[in-house]
Design a protein around this motif. Structure first.
Motif, PDB file in Angstrom:
ATOM      1  N   ASN A  17     -21.138 -51.464  40.173  1.00 33.70           N
ATOM      2  CA  ASN A  17     -19.987 -52.132  39.571  1.00 33.70           C
ATOM      3  C   ASN A  17     -19.066 -51.180  38.820  1.00 33.70           C
ATOM      4  O   ASN A  17     -18.128 -51.622  38.183  1.00 33.70           O
ATOM      5  N   ALA A  18     -19.376 -49.866  38.861  1.00 32.15           N
ATOM      6  CA  ALA A  18     -18.600 -48.924  38.046  1.00 32.15           C
ATOM      7  C   ALA A  18     -17.110 -49.042  38.383  1.00 32.15           C
ATOM      8  O   ALA A  18     -16.721 -48.909  39.547  1.00 32.15           O
ATOM      9  N   PRO A  19     -16.286 -49.320  37.382  1.00 24.62           N
ATOM     10  CA  PRO A  19     -14.865 -49.523  37.637  1.00 24.62           C
ATOM     11  C   PRO A  19     -14.140 -48.196  37.846  1.00 24.62           C
ATOM     12  O   PRO A  19     -14.631 -47.151  37.421  1.00 24.62           O
ATOM     13  N   THR A  20     -12.992 -48.246  38.508  1.00 21.78           N
ATOM     14  CA  THR A  20     -12.198 -47.028  38.651  1.00 21.78           C
ATOM     15  C   THR A  20     -11.119 -47.052  37.590  1.00 21.78           C
ATOM     16  O   THR A  20     -10.355 -48.016  37.489  1.00 21.78           O
ATOM     17  N   PHE A  21     -11.077 -46.003  36.800  1.00 21.67           N
ATOM     18  CA  PHE A  21     -10.106 -45.922  35.717  1.00 21.67           C
ATOM     19  C   PHE A  21      -8.891 -45.130  36.192  1.00 21.67           C
ATOM     20  O   PHE A  21      -9.027 -44.010  36.675  1.00 21.67           O
ATOM     21  N   ASP A  22      -7.707 -45.736  36.041  1.00 20.30           N
ATOM     22  CA  ASP A  22      -6.479 -45.045  36.398  1.00 20.30           C
ATOM     23  C   ASP A  22      -5.750 -44.650  35.106  1.00 20.30           C
ATOM     24  O   ASP A  22      -5.150 -45.509  34.447  1.00 20.30           O
ATOM     25  N   PRO A  23      -5.778 -43.361  34.751  1.00 29.58           N
ATOM     26  CA  PRO A  23      -5.134 -42.933  33.504  1.00 29.58           C
ATOM     27  C   PRO A  23      -3.654 -43.314  33.448  1.00 29.58           C
ATOM     28  O   PRO A  23      -3.114 -43.572  32.364  1.00 29.58           O
ATOM     29  N   GLU A  24      -3.010 -43.392  34.613  1.00 21.88           N
ATOM     30  CA  GLU A  24      -1.579 -43.754  34.663  1.00 21.88           C
ATOM     31  C   GLU A  24      -1.333 -45.150  34.084  1.00 21.88           C
ATOM     32  O   GLU A  24      -0.236 -45.450  33.628  1.00 21.88           O
ATOM     33  N   SER A  25      -2.393 -45.991  34.153  1.00 24.75           N
ATOM     34  CA  SER A  25      -2.215 -47.373  33.674  1.00 24.75           C
ATOM     35  C   SER A  25      -1.944 -47.405  32.168  1.00 24.75           C
ATOM     36  O   SER A  25      -1.492 -48.411  31.631  1.00 24.75           O
ATOM     37  N   ALA A  49      -2.793 -41.150  23.056  1.00 23.08           N
ATOM     38  CA  ALA A  49      -1.620 -40.273  23.012  1.00 23.08           C
ATOM     39  C   ALA A  49      -1.578 -39.377  24.256  1.00 23.08           C
ATOM     40  O   ALA A  49      -0.541 -39.246  24.913  1.00 23.08           O
ATOM     41  N   ARG A  50      -2.717 -38.788  24.597  1.00 21.44           N
ATOM     42  CA  ARG A  50      -2.768 -37.900  25.786  1.00 21.44           C
ATOM     43  C   ARG A  50      -2.417 -38.669  27.055  1.00 21.44           C
ATOM     44  O   ARG A  50      -1.870 -38.116  27.996  1.00 21.44           O
ATOM     45  N   PHE A  51      -2.746 -39.965  27.066  1.00 23.04           N
ATOM     46  CA  PHE A  51      -2.424 -40.788  28.250  1.00 23.04           C
ATOM     47  C   PHE A  51      -0.960 -41.253  28.235  1.00 23.04           C
ATOM     48  O   PHE A  51      -0.537 -41.985  29.127  1.00 23.04           O
ATOM     49  N   GLY A  52      -0.228 -40.886  27.186  1.00 21.49           N
ATOM     50  CA  GLY A  52       1.201 -41.226  27.119  1.00 21.49           C
ATOM     51  C   GLY A  52       1.481 -42.645  26.654  1.00 21.49           C
ATOM     52  O   GLY A  52       2.511 -43.231  27.020  1.00 21.49           O
ATOM     53  N   ALA A  53       0.590 -43.192  25.842  1.00 25.77           N
ATOM     54  CA  ALA A  53       0.790 -44.571  25.355  1.00 25.77           C
ATOM     55  C   ALA A  53       1.797 -44.609  24.196  1.00 25.77           C
ATOM     56  O   ALA A  53       2.207 -43.576  23.673  1.00 25.77           O
ATOM     57  N   GLN A  54       2.199 -45.825  23.834  1.00 31.62           N
ATOM     58  CA  GLN A  54       3.004 -46.049  22.627  1.00 31.62           C
ATOM     59  C   GLN A  54       2.037 -46.644  21.606  1.00 31.62           C
ATOM     60  O   GLN A  54       1.470 -47.710  21.846  1.00 31.62           O
TER      61      GLN A  54
END
Ligand code: NDP
Length: 282
Positions: A17-25, A49-54
């Protein structure tokens, strides 16, 4: 043999069940992290912050929040704002949430992580402290979750609750703290069912952490236990990934899942192990 077979089945099922993580999300995602001036919350802010979030971060100490926010910007956050709030107050949980909603124009992730300081010692009968810590570690979570749900519903967002193995398994020296974490598990476990039954858009992740090497935790357990501590940055990332992939639960480090799952199989062994994991000198 039965034990090993069960463990293998669970391990394989988890892997499957391991999910796939998309950093772009997480690029541009609107995030509020509480208790982000230090420790795990601070590390979560840096990862987002490294993932470019607000990001909006909150805690009590404004000057520390300012430094964390500056670092978030240098790491790549699209926005990094802060608001000082004391979660023991009636109004500050709402104030922090309203600030985030106004500044970010909505919310994709609400990460409730803060805790008030609590002694690591035998309970001394301080009922007032228990009342106070319930306010900080539990009631403010309920208040902020309720206030944030509408925005999360709109954005198909995620609520991440930072809990502890101590919320699933009682241990000595932490009675008031354990009470707050058990309350979180109970309340948000129930809410999780209700959201699913209502076909809500909101995902709710309840995180179970083992001992993590934050300054506050290390200072408390010094000389009292040899239980290994795991890196705060890894704990933070594990919870971010679990939230982003909409997992109902996250366990870090991995073995906390098995501790929680098997603790009632042989209760007397569990009691013996727990009590002998700590040093007590009256
Ligand atoms: P820290 O003590 O390092 O950080 C606590 C954060 O909460 C700080 O940012 C602090 O900032 C803030 N805070 C404290 N009191 C208040 C208050 N009254 N109002 C608002 N904010 C407050 O904790 P950790 O990083 O170690 O823990 C983070 C989370 O992880 C917690 O939920 C904890 O239960 C959980 N966890 C941690 C484990 C560990 O071993 N470290 C193990 C299991 C779970 P300020 O002082 O500026 O207000």
């Amino acid at each position: 043999k039965l034990f090993l077979a069960s463990v293998s089945v669970v391990l394989i099922a988890n892997r499957w069940n391991a999910p796939t993580f998309d950093p772009e999300s997480l690029k541009g995602a609107r995030v509020l992290v509480t208790g982000a001036s230090t420790g795990i919350g601070e590390q979560m802010a840096y990862h987002y912050a490294r993932f470019g979030a607000q990001i909006v971060i909150t805690a009590r100490r404004e000057h520390v929040l300012k430094q964390v926010a500056e670092r978030c910007l240098s790491l790549g956050a699209q926005k990094a704002l802060y608001i000082s709030a004391d979660m023991s107050s009636e109004s500050d949980p709402d104030k922090a949430l309203s600030f985030a909603l106004d500044q970010l124009g909505g919310l994709d992730y609400l990460v409730l992580n803060h805790i008030g300081p609590s002694p690591f010692s035998m309970w001394d009968g301080d009922v007032e402290h228990v009342r106070w810590i319930m306010k900080v570690n539990f009631f403010s979570y309920v208040q902020m979750a309720w206030k944030g749900l509408e925005a999360l519903e709109k954005s198909k967002g995620s609520l991440v609750i930072v809990s502890s193995l101590l919320g699933k398994m009682a241990s000595p020296f932490v009675a008031p703290y354990t009470a707050t974490k058990s309350a979180l598990n109970g309340f948000f476990g129930s809410l999780q069912h209700e959201l699913a039954m209502k076909n809500s858009n909101v995902s709710l992740t309840i995180c179970t952490l083992g001992l993590i090497d934050t300054e506050a935790a290390m200072e408390k357990v010094k000389g009292k236990t040899d239980v290994p501590a795991y890196p705060a940055a890894d704990a933070a990332l594990s919870m971010i990934v679990a939230g982003a992939t909409r997992q109902p639960e996250d366990y870090y480090p991995w073995f906390t899942f098995y501790v929680a799952a098997t603790k009632d199989w042989f209760p007397s062994i569990t009691r013996y192990t727990v009590r002998n994991s700590y040093t007590y000198e009256p």
